[in-house]
Design a protein around this motif. Structure first.
Motif, PDB file in Angstrom:
ATOM      1  N   LEU A 415      22.004  64.034  92.255  1.00 19.63           N
ATOM      2  CA  LEU A 415      22.921  64.681  91.178  1.00 19.63           C
ATOM      3  C   LEU A 415      24.519  64.272  91.586  1.00 19.63           C
ATOM      4  O   LEU A 415      25.356  63.897  90.571  1.00 19.63           O
ATOM      5  CB  LEU A 415      22.669  66.135  91.020  1.00 19.63           C
ATOM      6  N   ASN A 416      24.750  64.582  93.068  1.00 19.12           N
ATOM      7  CA  ASN A 416      26.197  64.505  93.407  1.00 19.12           C
ATOM      8  C   ASN A 416      26.640  62.975  92.902  1.00 19.12           C
ATOM      9  O   ASN A 416      27.905  62.695  92.995  1.00 19.12           O
ATOM     10  CB  ASN A 416      26.268  64.639  94.871  1.00 19.12           C
ATOM     11  N   LEU A 417      25.940  61.968  92.869  1.00 23.83           N
ATOM     12  CA  LEU A 417      26.244  60.564  92.597  1.00 23.83           C
ATOM     13  C   LEU A 417      27.084  60.735  91.435  1.00 23.83           C
ATOM     14  O   LEU A 417      27.948  59.579  91.150  1.00 23.83           O
ATOM     15  CB  LEU A 417      24.973  59.665  92.388  1.00 23.83           C
ATOM     16  N   ARG A 418      26.719  61.548  90.647  1.00 30.04           N
ATOM     17  CA  ARG A 418      27.589  61.663  89.305  1.00 30.04           C
ATOM     18  C   ARG A 418      28.902  62.368  89.346  1.00 30.04           C
ATOM     19  O   ARG A 418      29.700  62.097  88.457  1.00 30.04           O
ATOM     20  CB  ARG A 418      26.861  62.613  88.102  1.00 30.04           C
ATOM     21  N   LYS A 419      29.234  63.026  90.443  1.00 24.62           N
ATOM     22  CA  LYS A 419      30.402  63.774  90.714  1.00 24.62           C
ATOM     23  C   LYS A 419      31.315  62.927  91.501  1.00 24.62           C
ATOM     24  O   LYS A 419      32.443  63.184  91.434  1.00 24.62           O
ATOM     25  CB  LYS A 419      30.118  65.043  91.309  1.00 24.62           C
ATOM     26  N   TYR A 420      31.049  62.113  92.411  1.00 25.73           N
ATOM     27  CA  TYR A 420      31.714  61.330  93.193  1.00 25.73           C
ATOM     28  C   TYR A 420      31.907  60.042  92.797  1.00 25.73           C
ATOM     29  O   TYR A 420      31.291  58.973  93.356  1.00 25.73           O
ATOM     30  CB  TYR A 420      31.101  61.280  94.322  1.00 25.73           C
ATOM     31  N   GLY A 421      32.834  59.690  91.787  1.00 23.22           N
ATOM     32  CA  GLY A 421      33.096  58.318  91.159  1.00 23.22           C
ATOM     33  C   GLY A 421      31.766  57.817  90.613  1.00 23.22           C
ATOM     34  O   GLY A 421      31.627  56.555  90.502  1.00 23.22           O
ATOM     35  N   GLY A 422      31.066  58.665  89.829  1.00 21.71           N
ATOM     36  CA  GLY A 422      29.872  58.137  89.175  1.00 21.71           C
ATOM     37  C   GLY A 422      30.450  57.116  88.050  1.00 21.71           C
ATOM     38  O   GLY A 422      31.586  57.153  87.559  1.00 21.71           O
ATOM     39  N   CYS A 423      29.688  56.352  87.616  1.00 20.20           N
ATOM     40  CA  CYS A 423      29.935  55.499  86.386  1.00 20.20           C
ATOM     41  C   CYS A 423      28.525  54.989  86.016  1.00 20.20           C
ATOM     42  O   CYS A 423      27.480  55.124  86.420  1.00 20.20           O
ATOM     43  CB  CYS A 423      30.582  54.244  87.107  1.00 20.20           C
ATOM     44  N   LYS A 424      28.799  54.384  84.468  1.00 22.41           N
ATOM     45  CA  LYS A 424      27.650  53.969  83.863  1.00 22.41           C
ATOM     46  C   LYS A 424      26.808  52.970  84.793  1.00 22.41           C
ATOM     47  O   LYS A 424      27.356  52.264  85.354  1.00 22.41           O
ATOM     48  CB  LYS A 424      27.816  53.438  82.485  1.00 22.41           C
ATOM     49  N   HIS A 425      25.413  53.104  84.822  1.00 24.59           N
ATOM     50  CA  HIS A 425      24.665  52.252  85.498  1.00 24.59           C
ATOM     51  C   HIS A 425      23.491  52.115  84.998  1.00 24.59           C
ATOM     52  O   HIS A 425      22.929  53.030  84.215  1.00 24.59           O
ATOM     53  CB  HIS A 425      24.705  52.579  87.036  1.00 24.59           C
ATOM     54  N   ALA A 426      22.567  51.031  85.138  1.00 28.27           N
ATOM     55  CA  ALA A 426      21.237  50.853  84.889  1.00 28.27           C
ATOM     56  C   ALA A 426      20.332  50.028  85.550  1.00 28.27           C
ATOM     57  O   ALA A 426      20.905  49.423  86.625  1.00 28.27           O
ATOM     58  CB  ALA A 426      21.458  49.978  83.270  1.00 28.27           C
ATOM     59  N   GLY A 427      19.225  50.065  85.280  1.00 26.54           N
ATOM     60  CA  GLY A 427      18.221  49.288  86.206  1.00 26.54           C
ATOM     61  C   GLY A 427      16.965  49.062  85.463  1.00 26.54           C
ATOM     62  O   GLY A 427      16.831  49.705  84.284  1.00 26.54           O
ATOM     63  N   PHE A 428      16.017  48.312  86.229  1.00 26.94           N
ATOM     64  CA  PHE A 428      14.747  48.192  85.775  1.00 26.94           C
ATOM     65  C   PHE A 428      13.761  48.298  87.082  1.00 26.94           C
ATOM     66  O   PHE A 428      13.880  47.920  88.067  1.00 26.94           O
ATOM     67  CB  PHE A 428      14.635  46.830  84.931  1.00 26.94           C
ATOM     68  N   GLY A 429      12.493  48.349  86.377  1.00 28.88           N
ATOM     69  CA  GLY A 429      11.531  48.141  87.559  1.00 28.88           C
ATOM     70  C   GLY A 429      10.382  47.084  87.029  1.00 28.88           C
ATOM     71  O   GLY A 429      10.042  47.167  85.820  1.00 28.88           O
ATOM     72  N   LEU A 430       9.890  46.356  87.940  1.00 27.85           N
ATOM     73  CA  LEU A 430       8.987  45.279  87.452  1.00 27.85           C
ATOM     74  C   LEU A 430       7.929  45.108  88.528  1.00 27.85           C
ATOM     75  O   LEU A 430       8.201  44.887  89.852  1.00 27.85           O
ATOM     76  CB  LEU A 430       9.805  44.016  87.306  1.00 27.85           C
ATOM     77  N   GLY A 431       6.721  45.401  88.106  1.00 29.68           N
ATOM     78  CA  GLY A 431       5.464  45.292  89.040  1.00 29.68           C
ATOM     79  C   GLY A 431       5.077  43.660  89.537  1.00 29.68           C
ATOM     80  O   GLY A 431       4.922  42.870  88.651  1.00 29.68           O
ATOM     81  N   PHE A 432       5.387  43.388  90.602  1.00 24.37           N
ATOM     82  CA  PHE A 432       5.220  42.133  90.941  1.00 24.37           C
ATOM     83  C   PHE A 432       3.778  41.586  90.944  1.00 24.37           C
ATOM     84  O   PHE A 432       3.710  40.410  90.359  1.00 24.37           O
ATOM     85  CB  PHE A 432       5.412  41.980  92.541  1.00 24.37           C
ATOM     86  N   ASP A 433       3.261  42.212  91.212  1.00 27.74           N
ATOM     87  CA  ASP A 433       1.423  41.551  91.232  1.00 27.74           C
ATOM     88  C   ASP A 433       1.146  41.500  89.754  1.00 27.74           C
ATOM     89  O   ASP A 433       0.439  40.581  89.724  1.00 27.74           O
ATOM     90  CB  ASP A 433       0.611  42.873  92.014  1.00 27.74           C
ATOM     91  N   ARG A 434       1.543  42.502  89.005  1.00 30.78           N
ATOM     92  CA  ARG A 434       1.254  41.998  87.438  1.00 30.78           C
ATOM     93  C   ARG A 434       1.894  41.040  87.060  1.00 30.78           C
ATOM     94  O   ARG A 434       1.456  40.221  86.083  1.00 30.78           O
ATOM     95  CB  ARG A 434       1.668  43.447  86.702  1.00 30.78           C
ATOM     96  N   LEU A 435       3.003  40.760  87.436  1.00 32.71           N
ATOM     97  CA  LEU A 435       3.772  39.582  86.911  1.00 32.71           C
ATOM     98  C   LEU A 435       3.050  38.222  87.246  1.00 32.71           C
ATOM     99  O   LEU A 435       2.904  37.403  86.697  1.00 32.71           O
ATOM    100  CB  LEU A 435       5.115  39.293  87.404  1.00 32.71           C
TER     101      LEU A 435
END
Lengths: 460, 460
Positions: A415-435
């Motif tokens: 939660l604190n990451l949002r208080k201390y210079g938080g900014c918009k951010h994004a990401g994804f997850g990809l299962g290596f074995d299924r790929l």
């Protein structure tokens, strides 16, 4: 590296492709016999030292004093071969080695379970320590290697930082019952760490803290699920790729996913030509075309809401799903996802902005208060292959959501990451074995992992 | 990748080093404030977006209508800056940005634990989720990233196959009490896998089976020890590099270790110049010279027996070790190893052919029947850094040894590798985190790992 180790198959093939392999050159190789046949006058060994997918043909002459001995060398044995290169541009293999001497280095016992015939996948799984020597696994594990390297190359070329997020964690990110406990002394399960320790199900929360320091980061490591699912797509241990980018929204995330997937698929097609030809012939006819189609298509973007409307239209038009009860708010099943990507879009499509109730707590709430900034990438013949989202950067919204779900304990730091210079951010997850299954055409996750771990199965 | 994400510090520096950064060019950057000071007429922000080790200086003018607002922007806040490039060849930083606009993206709360002052390592460890933003950890984790990539590059350029050996294993390779158990349901600890599941302490046994199919292979992944050691060098979870090469003996193994170490150290020195300068100034004075010395020295090779003789000579000559009782068969302690590498050889040295009693069961017995074909690499200021060996390829000798030690259960498959086309092979193990300590000068393993796990400590 040492000059004294013998030349490899790979070096010979690379020299050949560079037009540098000379007729008559004397070479010494060490490797294994993949086949040995003779007709009394001449013998042929299909030789492979593991350095290259293709075999090298060794020819030995009836006039050699040790001919009989050579003719009796067994399938699977380790040998050292000295001979001269003969270029054979007219033949299937581009060159062969005419042996002057063959020395047995390690014999292969009569009870060798791997024989020169087709074995079932089940049988090969049972001899996991030998199956890398079989053609299919030779191809698949080479592609696995190349795909893993492609992932690092993609990110490193773009300045992403590789982060080793911890595997032992106190965060039980997906709720009890799905995680493995890590226990030093079963009589005192929490003594060692003075905490309830689990194996990670995702590095995302940890890697977010690094994105908020290094901007563009990724994890690529093992994750675990204690799920009692005996399917062809579930393993208890598998590798995940989880990038996280700061100063980025869902659109940036989808740009990244598309660019990343295209790069690594192209890298495999370019660097595993022989292996992919093998997959195309023996594992999934047309797999190369399938992958090229992905490379040459701009991924469509469509909201979940549009997706639902299209599915409802399909049902009205008479399409029969196993589950025909399509409504806004439902979790799409594989048949629905595949219909959208295969029948409607006929190519890769991002489904975006899912109902908040069916997605994870950390996803950014959209202004409509009903959907979150999430995306799933759907691809033909597979369905969902990547899941991503913009993260909730608003402290108040995030804590409200976490309290609602009762998982606000122990995540103060997150939660604190949002208080201390938080900014918009994004990401994804990809299962290596299924790929890897998608790329090779292998149908069971147990056959793309070196030593698969699944419920009830922990041999080796 | 998207064109719409903002430019990075890294891109600006790369353009600058390519002499392509143009005076007056307008740029927009997004990142964090590392310092903000003003004198009423002009203000300066040390700006860093995490993409590059060095800060970029932002200058804002007293005439800007929002000057007061800019002057109050807080340490740690996320901002967007638009401005023009000014080249400053005479200054410490090679260019600066004259801001026309600065927008606050994410404020930093007053209770921000990370302040613009020197914090103790202990304090920073306690805020592991924020410490990547501190200079030391910014440098160390960048070097960690580059070192990890260097490892993959080295092996991939040489045709080694990367193998994901399993982390959950039924093999308790180092004996009970040192391993973590993996348990789905603590009430029925062996139910899930129908076996006693542990976290791996080494991927070596598994990766050997791949070397005997692919010749040259490596693992690079997490390993675990449930050892209750609270030292600066022990962690419960750490990353290991374990290559394995077939048709290779101990000499080949040492050639590989030397070539590998020199490559990855050089790669870090070449690709982390700023970070290594930082380490050299603030973490270990002379660390760059130390590493260059390793690069420019041919590693000596000396038997354990010679080493013992030299230590005995030293004691006779009056040298005082804490343990002065030097005898053939003893396990050398760090002080002995360091004496040999620092005082005798004055450089890296392989100690080889150790008494069989103090080494692992899988190491090849030498013809003397007393020693095994093992090597430890000792380096100045550190002691042992790599351990390797040729493996016992003789089935009868290996099974005799395993029976003697009572660990022949469940390893039939490992033994069988000697029956089915077995050949001489060798490998080594290198602790990635300790190597990173050696390269950066960091003194505590907890300070080179993103989220360290040690006995009693599982925060985050």
């Amino acid at each position: 590296m040492s000059q004294k180790r013998s030349l490899t198959n790979r070096q010979l093939f690379l020299e050949f492709y560079d037009s540098k392999l000379e007729e008559g050159k004397e070479v010494t190789l060490e490797g294994w016999i993949r086949a040995n046949r003779d007709n009394g006058n001449v013998g042929f060994i299909a030789f492979n030292d593991g350095s290259y997918f293709k075999n090298t043909q060794i020819v030995y002459d009836g006039n050699n004093k040790d001919y009989e001995q050579y003719a009796h060398l067994k399938y699977g044995a380790a040998i050292q071969v000295t001979g001269t290169i003969k270029l054979t541009p007219e033949a299937k293999q581009p060159f062969e080695i005419h042996a002057t001497n063959i020395t047995l280095l390690g014999d292969c016992s009569e009870d060798y379970p791997l024989q020169k015939k087709r074995h079932s996948y089940e049988f090969l799984r049972d001899i996991a320590y030998l199956r890398p020597r079989a053609n299919t696994f030779n191809a698949v594990f080479r592609i696995r290697n190349t795909l893993a390297y492609a992932i690092h190359r993609y990110f490193q070329e773009r300045g992403f930082m590789y982060v080793h997020t911890p595997l032992i964690t106190a965060n039980d990110a997906e709720g009890a019952g799905q995680v493995f406990h890590v226990i030093a002394d079963p009589k005192h399960p929490t003594d060692f760490f003075n905490a309830n320790a689990c194996l990670t199900v995702s590095g995302q929360l940890h890697v977010e803290s690094f994105a908020l320091a290094f901007r563009d980061v990724y994890t690529f490591g093992p994750t675990f699920r204690a799920e009692n699912s005996n399917t062809t797509r579930h393993a208890s241990e598998f590798w995940m790729i989880e990038p996280e980018i700061a100063f980025a929204d869902l659109e940036d995330d989808m740009d990244l996913i598309e660019s990343f997937l295209k790069y690594i698929i192209k890298y495999v097609l370019d660097n595993c030509k022989d292996e992919m030809e093998f997959c195309n012939t023996f594992l999934e006819k047309g797999v190369i075309d399938k992958l090229n189609h992905v490379l040459n298509t701009t991924f469509r973007r469509m909201t979940y809401t549009e997706g639902i409307e299209l599915l409802q239209k399909a049902v009205k038009g008479g399409h029969k799903f196993e589950n025909n009860d399509i409504y806004w708010g439902m979790d799409l099943q594989s048949e629905h996802e595949r219909y959208l990507t295969e029948q409607v879009v006929k190519g890769p499509v991002f489904l975006t902005d899912y109902p908040k109730e069916i997605k994870a707590f950390y996803m950014k709430l959209n202004p409509d208060n009903k959907t979150v900034a999430a995306c799933d990438l759907l691809v033909p013949s597979e369905g969902e292959i990547v899941g991503g989202s913009q993260r909730e950067e608003d402290y108040e919204k995030l804590i409200a959501k976490m309290k609602e779900l009762g998982n606000d304990k122990g995540l103060d730091w997150y939660l604190n990451l949002r208080k201390y210079g938080g900014c918009k951010h994004a990401g994804f997850g990809l299962g290596f074995d299924r790929l890897l299954m998608y790329i090779t055409g292998i149908q069971n996750i147990r056959d793309v992992q070196p030593y698969p771990r699944t419920p009830g199965s922990l041999k080796y």
